[in-house]
Design a protein around this motif. Structure first.
Motif, PDB file in Angstrom:
ATOM      1  N   THR A 107       2.283  13.330  -3.274  1.00  0.00           N
ATOM      2  CA  THR A 107       3.261  13.717  -4.300  1.00  0.00           C
ATOM      3  C   THR A 107       2.670  13.526  -5.696  1.00  0.00           C
ATOM      4  O   THR A 107       2.906  14.337  -6.599  1.00  0.00           O
ATOM      5  N   ILE A 108       1.880  12.473  -5.862  1.00  0.00           N
ATOM      6  CA  ILE A 108       1.210  12.258  -7.165  1.00  0.00           C
ATOM      7  C   ILE A 108       0.269  13.440  -7.434  1.00  0.00           C
ATOM      8  O   ILE A 108       0.288  14.048  -8.512  1.00  0.00           O
ATOM      9  N   ASN A 109      -0.516  13.770  -6.433  1.00  0.00           N
ATOM     10  CA  ASN A 109      -1.483  14.859  -6.557  1.00  0.00           C
ATOM     11  C   ASN A 109      -0.777  16.181  -6.875  1.00  0.00           C
ATOM     12  O   ASN A 109      -1.165  16.917  -7.780  1.00  0.00           O
ATOM     13  N   GLU A 110       0.289  16.430  -6.141  1.00  0.00           N
ATOM     14  CA  GLU A 110       1.011  17.684  -6.322  1.00  0.00           C
ATOM     15  C   GLU A 110       1.644  17.760  -7.712  1.00  0.00           C
ATOM     16  O   GLU A 110       1.638  18.812  -8.353  1.00  0.00           O
ATOM     17  N   TYR A 111       2.151  16.628  -8.168  1.00  0.00           N
ATOM     18  CA  TYR A 111       2.788  16.625  -9.486  1.00  0.00           C
ATOM     19  C   TYR A 111       1.783  17.052 -10.558  1.00  0.00           C
ATOM     20  O   TYR A 111       2.060  17.938 -11.368  1.00  0.00           O
ATOM     21  N   TYR A 112       0.594  16.437 -10.535  1.00  0.00           N
ATOM     22  CA  TYR A 112      -0.373  16.766 -11.595  1.00  0.00           C
ATOM     23  C   TYR A 112      -1.045  18.108 -11.355  1.00  0.00           C
ATOM     24  O   TYR A 112      -1.494  18.755 -12.303  1.00  0.00           O
TER      25      TYR A 112
ATOM     26  N   ILE B 129       6.923   9.701 -15.542  1.00  0.00           N
ATOM     27  CA  ILE B 129       7.545  10.799 -14.784  1.00  0.00           C
ATOM     28  C   ILE B 129       6.982  10.873 -13.368  1.00  0.00           C
ATOM     29  O   ILE B 129       7.717  10.948 -12.375  1.00  0.00           O
ATOM     30  N   GLU B 130       5.663  10.850 -13.314  1.00  0.00           N
ATOM     31  CA  GLU B 130       4.985  10.962 -12.015  1.00  0.00           C
ATOM     32  C   GLU B 130       5.455   9.851 -11.070  1.00  0.00           C
ATOM     33  O   GLU B 130       5.793  10.093  -9.915  1.00  0.00           O
ATOM     34  N   ALA B 131       5.517   8.620 -11.597  1.00  0.00           N
ATOM     35  CA  ALA B 131       5.902   7.489 -10.742  1.00  0.00           C
ATOM     36  C   ALA B 131       7.366   7.614 -10.324  1.00  0.00           C
ATOM     37  O   ALA B 131       7.725   7.304  -9.188  1.00  0.00           O
ATOM     38  N   GLY B 132       8.203   8.078 -11.251  1.00  0.00           N
ATOM     39  CA  GLY B 132       9.617   8.262 -10.921  1.00  0.00           C
ATOM     40  C   GLY B 132       9.777   9.247  -9.774  1.00  0.00           C
ATOM     41  O   GLY B 132      10.528   9.009  -8.822  1.00  0.00           O
ATOM     42  N   ILE B 133       9.062  10.351  -9.850  1.00  0.00           N
ATOM     43  CA  ILE B 133       9.153  11.365  -8.793  1.00  0.00           C
ATOM     44  C   ILE B 133       8.635  10.792  -7.470  1.00  0.00           C
ATOM     45  O   ILE B 133       9.248  10.960  -6.413  1.00  0.00           O
ATOM     46  N   CYS B 134       7.522  10.071  -7.557  1.00  0.00           N
ATOM     47  CA  CYS B 134       6.903   9.563  -6.319  1.00  0.00           C
ATOM     48  C   CYS B 134       7.705   8.421  -5.700  1.00  0.00           C
ATOM     49  O   CYS B 134       7.617   8.202  -4.486  1.00  0.00           O
ATOM     50  N   LEU B 135       8.480   7.718  -6.508  1.00  0.00           N
ATOM     51  CA  LEU B 135       9.362   6.694  -5.938  1.00  0.00           C
ATOM     52  C   LEU B 135      10.320   7.347  -4.934  1.00  0.00           C
ATOM     53  O   LEU B 135      10.672   6.750  -3.912  1.00  0.00           O
ATOM     54  N   GLY B 136      10.706   8.569  -5.226  1.00  0.00           N
ATOM     55  CA  GLY B 136      11.563   9.304  -4.278  1.00  0.00           C
ATOM     56  C   GLY B 136      10.858   9.488  -2.939  1.00  0.00           C
ATOM     57  O   GLY B 136      11.484   9.369  -1.873  1.00  0.00           O
ATOM     58  N   ALA B 137       9.559   9.754  -2.990  1.00  0.00           N
ATOM     59  CA  ALA B 137       8.795   9.925  -1.747  1.00  0.00           C
ATOM     60  C   ALA B 137       8.709   8.598  -0.991  1.00  0.00           C
ATOM     61  O   ALA B 137       8.688   8.570   0.249  1.00  0.00           O
TER      62      ALA B 137
ATOM     63  N   GLN C 155       0.844  -1.191   0.000  1.00  0.00           N
ATOM     64  CA  GLN C 155       0.000   0.000   0.000  1.00  0.00           C
ATOM     65  C   GLN C 155       0.890   1.255   0.000  1.00  0.00           C
ATOM     66  O   GLN C 155       2.097   1.153   0.182  1.00  0.00           O
ATOM     67  N   LYS C 156       0.250   2.388  -0.245  1.00  0.00           N
ATOM     68  CA  LYS C 156       1.034   3.626  -0.413  1.00  0.00           C
ATOM     69  C   LYS C 156       0.773   4.610   0.734  1.00  0.00           C
ATOM     70  O   LYS C 156      -0.398   4.874   1.070  1.00  0.00           O
ATOM     71  N   PRO C 157       1.835   5.176   1.286  1.00  0.00           N
ATOM     72  CA  PRO C 157       1.638   6.160   2.352  1.00  0.00           C
ATOM     73  C   PRO C 157       1.140   7.498   1.790  1.00  0.00           C
ATOM     74  O   PRO C 157       1.336   7.789   0.606  1.00  0.00           O
ATOM     75  N   GLN C 158       0.560   8.275   2.675  1.00  0.00           N
ATOM     76  CA  GLN C 158      -0.025   9.565   2.260  1.00  0.00           C
ATOM     77  C   GLN C 158       0.995  10.431   1.516  1.00  0.00           C
ATOM     78  O   GLN C 158       0.648  11.106   0.553  1.00  0.00           O
TER      79      GLN C 158
END
Ligand code: PMP
Length: 416
Positions: A52-57, A290-298, A44-47
């Motif tokens: 970060t996904i939301n912020e990216y888009y 791109i979005e997933a790459g950025i969020c992997l950092g989170a 599962q994914k933490p908040q």
């Protein structure tokens, strides 16, 4: 499940606070609190990842690496920050040794194709093991067929441990690649990878570790391991789906041809001749996720906020507790009893089919995986049609293990 008492756990993690970071964990399934024990399939994914996904888009969406405008540069920087975080997380020497892929499967396909093309001759041998995921079997089969190479398999014993004497017998000067799972997704076995890497190197073979089930459970240090290649998926480490990592030593990646052609992986293109970009871009054709790459950092930030060693210790406690408790259930046979295990409890129950047990548990809000777990050869070896697999993550609790055991007792009563 909000205030969780973890008796017998000597560490000091606040599991209730960790659980609170995962909104999905407070949902109900079939009217029951969700007990999510299918983390081997995906976590599962933490908040902070969701945010970060939301912020990216909402604020930063743009294509990367090409634009001169603000948004493109912002997105590029954010994407490249993840590369650096991954470099640090696995202790790679250079950030250009970190290649973004679609996931573990994609990384292995890239490697098998590209390494096969540059380094494999007819008669060469590739060594895998008896406990590999289909993702670490089929790409090598395809490559071997293409290149006239031979695929060999390190056998395992009844506990689900590699038979190391057989490994040493199979390893020879024709072995060019040992591609092996760090932790088995269907048995939980932690393989002696450092020993395998050192022995393979002595024979001049390279080693690829499938770290899909390791990266979020135990500390992985590629320089300490001296491993040549390592692959994993973001979605199994609290990050989004659609992105993963192939790590490779710089000199080895430089010697390999591109896997796919297209934008980003080129330096110059004419109709007569194309020259390829440098690492890591040579292996990153086209617009990535791109979005997933950025969020992997989170997701890496999330893991590091707890500490991978704390995670390993807590999950070891949970697995030991679950293993002990499951023995109460009559007719249970644990599949995979290696001395060194992590994350996974696979089992069958006499007189029941794993699928039926899984369906009944689901009615109680308990999510486990049933079936062959993409390891059909493992199921054939143990002569079972499939197993029931409970797989753990940092947010699971002792109480959830108790719920699983109670659920299994009920299911068995209904089925037998
Ligand atoms: N290898 C192992 C050990 C796995 O557990 C998995 C996923 N179950 C994979 C490879 C494939 O990962 P993905 O589907 O994310 O490419």
């Amino acid at each position: 499940m909000s205030s969780v008492v973890v008796s017998n756990y000597a560490g000091s993690l606040d599991i209730a606070a960790i659980r609170a970071a995962f909104p999905i964990l407070s949902t109900t399934v079939n009217g029951k609190p969700l007990v999510y024990l299918d983390n081997g399939a995906t976590t599962q994914k933490p908040q902070r990842v969701i945010d970060t996904i939301n912020e990216y888009y909402t604020r930063h969406n743009s294509n990367i690496h090409r634009g001169v405008h603000f948004l493109s540069q912002y997105a590029t920087d954010a994407y490249e920050v993840t590369r650096k975080k991954i470099q640090r997380f696995i202790n790679a020497k250079h950030d250009h040794e970190i290649i973004f892929t679609k996931g573990t499967t994609d990384g292995i396909n890239l490697l098998a194709y590209s390494f096969g093309k540059s380094s494999i001759q007819p008669g060469d041998e590739i060594l895998i093991s008896a406990m590999e995921h289909h993702s670490n079997i089929v790409p090598w089969q395809i490559m071997c067929e293409d290149r006239g190479a031979v695929l060999r398999v390190i056998p395992m014993n009844e506990k689900g441990e590699l038979i190391m004497e057989e490994f040493y017998k199979l390893l020879n000067s024709k072995t060019k690649m040992v591609a092996i799972t760090y932790i088995s997704n269907s048995l939980g076995t932690v393989n002696p990878v450092k020993e395998i890497i050192d022995a393979a190197h002595q024979k001049g073979a390279k080693v690829m570790l499938d770290a899909a089930q390791a990266i979020h459970h135990i500390a992985v240090d590629v320089q300490k391991l001296e491993v040549d290649f390592l692959v994993f998926s973001s979605h199994k480490m609290y990050g989004p789906t659609g992105v993963g990592i192939l790590y490779g030593k710089e000199e080895l990646l430089n010697a390999m041809p591109p896997y796919q052609g297209g934008g980003d992986m080129i330096k110059t293109v004419t109709f007569e001749k194309t020259t390829y970009n440098e690492l890591p871009f040579k292996f990153e054709a086209g617009t990535p996720n791109i979005e997933a790459g950025i969020c992997l950092g989170a997701a890496v930030d999330f893991i590091e906020s707890i500490g991978i060693d704390h995670i390993a210790a807590y999950e070891e406690y949970l697995l030991n507790y679950a293993t002990e408790q499951i023995k109460q259930i009559q007719g249970v046979r644990i599949i995979g009893e290696a001395a060194h295990k992590s994350g996974v409890l696979s089992f069958v129950i006499d007189g029941t089919h794993p699928y039926d047990v899984g369906v009944l548990l689901d009615k109680m809000g308990i999510a486990v995986r049933t079936g062959h777990h993409c390891t059909e050869p493992v199921m054939n070896f143990f002569k079972v049609p499939g197993t029931i697999r409970a797989s753990f993550a940092i947010y699971n609790t002792k109480e959830e293990v108790d719920a699983l055991i109670a659920g299994l007792k009920k299911a068995v009563m209904m089925l037998l």
